[in-house]
Design an enzyme around this catalytic site. Sequence first.
Site, short mmCIF file in Angstrom:
data_model
loop_
_atom_site.label_atom_id
_atom_site.label_comp_id
_atom_site.label_asym_id
_atom_site.label_seq_id
_atom_site.Cartn_x
_atom_site.Cartn_y
_atom_site.Cartn_z
N ASP A 71 9.33 54.32 8.58
CA ASP A 71 10.73 54.11 8.19
C ASP A 71 10.93 52.83 7.40
O ASP A 71 10.11 51.91 7.46
CB ASP A 71 11.61 54.03 9.45
CG ASP A 71 11.85 55.40 10.06
OD1 ASP A 71 11.16 56.36 9.67
OD2 ASP A 71 12.74 55.50 10.93
N HIS A 218 6.91 51.50 11.01
CA HIS A 218 7.65 50.94 9.87
C HIS A 218 6.69 50.37 8.82
O HIS A 218 5.74 49.69 9.18
CB HIS A 218 8.61 49.86 10.35
CG HIS A 218 9.68 50.38 11.26
ND1 HIS A 218 9.47 50.62 12.60
CD2 HIS A 218 10.97 50.74 11.00
CE1 HIS A 218 10.59 51.10 13.14
NE2 HIS A 218 11.52 51.18 12.19
ZN LIG Z 1 15.15 52.18 10.07
#
Ligand SMILES: [Zn+2]
Length: 392
Positions: A71, A218
């Site tokens: 993400d 991430h």
């Molecule tokens: Zn996020």
Amino acid sequence: MLRRLGLWAVPLLCVVATVAAPSGAFAPERISVTLVAARLHQVVVPRATAATRPIPPDFACRKGMAALTFDDGPHGRYTPRLLKILRRENVQASFFVTGQNTTRYPAVVRSTLRAGHAVENHSWDHPYLTSLSRKKAASQLSRTSRAIRRATGRSPAYFRPPFGATSKKVRSIARRQGLQQKLWTIDTLDWAGRSVKRIHRTVRQGLRPHRTNVILMHDAVRRSPTSLEAVPGVIREVRARGYCFVPVEAVTPSVVVRSADRSLAEPSKGSSVVPLHVWLDDRTPRRGTIRATFVDGTAKAGRDYVGTSRTVVFGRGGYAHDVGVRIVADPEATGSRYFWLRLDRASALRVGTRKVKVVIRDAQASSAPTQQQLVDEWASPSAPSDSPPGAP
Ligand SMILES: [Zn+2]
């Protein structure tokens, strides 16, 4: 100022996410995993549209499937490094990018897609979509899809709300734009400064056999160097335990039965139909079916319930279905009785729950069944969550 801060503001915002992340369905379950002889399997899913993408063969994935998702990207430095790692490991992942970062690094998004990964929508600049007006939330998603389209020529099929903060309204806004929600089941909390070892342990403990496994990491936050360092080990852990890597859209949802539905009251006379709720642990991206059959235990078909076998159909985006069972009053019988709900012959779905014990509580019995009476047999060591996927 905000623009400059944007990139580094994301991890800070994410810190709030764990506290606020509301969905019980996606809290990773702590289960013990038995170490088994490692057999490395590779399932290569050719790039195609979500609708035509073939489902990888189940036989290659002893314990099921797992999707690796990243993400908040793309990032000019970390994402290309991550792409190299994934290429070396031969894993296809899904990237939930923000529109803002996509316009900043369009070439990175392009090479992500070219490398065979999925590029999906993670809003324009990472707000809580639930606190925005309908118009603003819609714009967050549509601007991002447009940016992805401009960079790659392809529209995303999925969106992931920042912080996992979602609602019926958010999902309906997204649906109108052709976007299906995709959350996660294993939060590595990599952005929070966890060590590589800790990230590995989180993934190991979060994997659930024959269930939907979506790992959240991430690639554009302050701690992303550690995330990248952890990726090869994450891949090793997941594969060694018999799971195959697929992009999120190829993860097949599993059928589960809610524990609350396993104790039915006997009608005082005649018969009555009681719904048993059969759930998927994730919304299905395609139509799927499963056969549901009622099988005798101490309760007998005809005398205590009406035994049937039927096909349960889950439409695209669906996750819940009622299977009605007719319970017959039996004034002769005393005490609770049970029968089984058997689930098999799954098509485009995985069987999470194979067999569920359903107790018919005696009409005369004054007390509710004990916890022991409700103990059932599950196909895997982990019990399913009682919340539907995507519950706000
Ligand atoms: Zn996020």
